[in-house]
Design a protein around this motif. Sequence first.
Motif: not given
Length: 382
Positions: A38, A246, A250, A255-257, A300
């Motif tokens: 991401t 991970t 978070r 979630e957008k760490h 992950h």
Amino acid sequence: MLTAMNKGHATPAGTLRFSERFRTLRDAGHFRKPEHVTGVGELWFSSLGIGTYLGEADEAADQLYSQAVQAALHSGINVIDAAINYRHQRSERSIGVAIRELISREEIQRDEFVVCSKAGYLSFDGAVPSDPRGYFDKEYLDTSIFKHEDIAGHMHCMSPGFIENQLERSRANLGLETIDVYYIHTPEAQLADLTEEKFYPRLKGAFAALEKAVGNGKIQFYGIASWNAFRVPEGSQPFISLEKCTALAREVGGEKHHFRFVQLPFNLAMPEAFAAAVQPCTMERCGKEMTSLLESAERHGIAVIGSASLHQAQLTHDLPASVASKVGMRTDAERAIQFARSAPGMLTALVGMGKPAHVLENARVATEKPMEATEWKNLFKG
């Protein structure tokens, strides 16, 4: 120390532009995108990166490193790796000189390359002082940047104040407003003095500091650069669980760490990232209790960078004939690099290159296609 700060950071458009200048390398599969990660998945990374760890802390080495970094960027290598403690901050400064010169000559743009650095080890400033203990007391203890109890093994710290301080120094050394990836350097060093119950809260505090740095535009992403942490079995002293890391990310970043990178040694002598199922996996879609680091990272959403591709020159000669027959290439050094960069799931293989001649020698590997996954995995079948 550099004072001018180049603005910007690596971008999808910039890294694509870089790759398109090297079409032969692009067509050979030298550039890749970590599409499972991401926020990172649209950036193009070269399969080889330049490392800046080894060498004397002197002006001669500084000049050669600056030339090597420029040679790397001219040769289609757009991943540059450093740490604040490498050669007592001189590696970062040498990179800064190289980047500043290339940008000023309009030979490259800031959005075309990825710069990574690290903090964790206590570092001197350019050279070893006559009174090392006095230096650290004056620089850090007297200014309350860290406390005695924050130090592990007499040489490692990852308190939020220390990480923030080191990041500012790294930005100044590199002359960059934004560093693309900033690692916590070998956090497993803390486990020599701490239990897991105390270690992970410290790591969470460091992650929080780095998430704050992302928000302030000082870094794009952060990660962990380890030596043993992700290669040894659970229960070993230096072991760190990527799954727990991970989860911590978070907790501090949602979630957008931005905990999106792991770096660890990977080479013919140290293949554990692929070959050792040492990472716990409790995800429903995992299907098994333990996985390799590369498998865990993919699940992950973490990009993996391999370090020590040549194992500090130990893999540049006397490799078994079977490796030559399966990997091909011209020399043992090329075979070792080809092995490292061809591993399924490995984004970039770092090679220490302190002279332009080293860059020109090693960059030849990028003209060859990486090994096919099946062919590469056959290396483990005897």
